[in-house]
Write a protein that holds these residues in place. Structure first.
Motif, PDB file in Angstrom:
ATOM      1  N   ASP A 156      10.568  -1.371  -2.253  1.00 29.29           N
ATOM      2  CA  ASP A 156      10.930  -1.906  -1.157  1.00 29.29           C
ATOM      3  C   ASP A 156      13.374  -1.613  -0.723  1.00 29.29           C
ATOM      4  N   PHE A 215       5.003  -4.969  -0.806  1.00 29.26           N
ATOM      5  CA  PHE A 215       5.106  -3.745  -0.135  1.00 29.26           C
ATOM      6  C   PHE A 215       4.323  -2.624   0.338  1.00 29.26           C
ATOM      7  N   HIS A 252      12.374  -5.862   6.496  1.00 29.19           N
ATOM      8  CA  HIS A 252      10.984  -5.529   6.390  1.00 29.19           C
ATOM      9  C   HIS A 252      10.288  -7.214   6.009  1.00 29.19           C
ATOM     10  N   SER A 291      16.169  -5.895   3.487  1.00 29.44           N
ATOM     11  CA  SER A 291      16.064  -4.438   4.333  1.00 29.44           C
ATOM     12  C   SER A 291      15.276  -5.560   5.731  1.00 29.44           C
ATOM     13  N   VAL A 341       7.405  -9.141   3.610  1.00 28.71           N
ATOM     14  CA  VAL A 341       6.624  -8.288   2.103  1.00 28.71           C
ATOM     15  C   VAL A 341       5.739  -9.729   0.956  1.00 28.71           C
TER      16      VAL A 341
END
Length: 89
Positions: free
Chosen positions: A39, A11, A62, A60, A64
């Protein structure tokens, strides 16, 4: 990916080796165990394989990156309830 697989979890500029400690039957959702902080996760991260082939940190949101990592052998036997990591350098 499946239980016990070793992966590289990346990440942004942080990459760690991790182990799949829990996997759904279809392999689309995993829990990864690792040493460190990635993260916002300390030691474990739940991830989900999206329809476009990317992996998302469920906590999150996000994206990865997961890539296979060599299994360097296990110094201990992993029990399904263990938090020990077997994919160590």
């Amino acid at each position: 990916m499946r239980y016990g697989d070793c992966v590289r979890l990346a990440f942004e500029d942080r990459t760690v080796e991790a182990e799949v400690t829990l996997a759904s039957g279809n392999g689309r959702s995993l829990v990864l165990a690792f040493d460190g902080f990635v993260d916002g996760c300390v030691g474990t991260m739940p991830v989900l394989l999206e329809d476009d082939g990317t992996w998302t940190n469920i906590l999150s949101g996000h994206t990865v990156r997961l890539t296979p990592a060599p299994d360097r052998g296990r110094s201990i036997s992993l029990h399904p309830n263990s938090t020990a990591i077997g994919c160590v350098a």
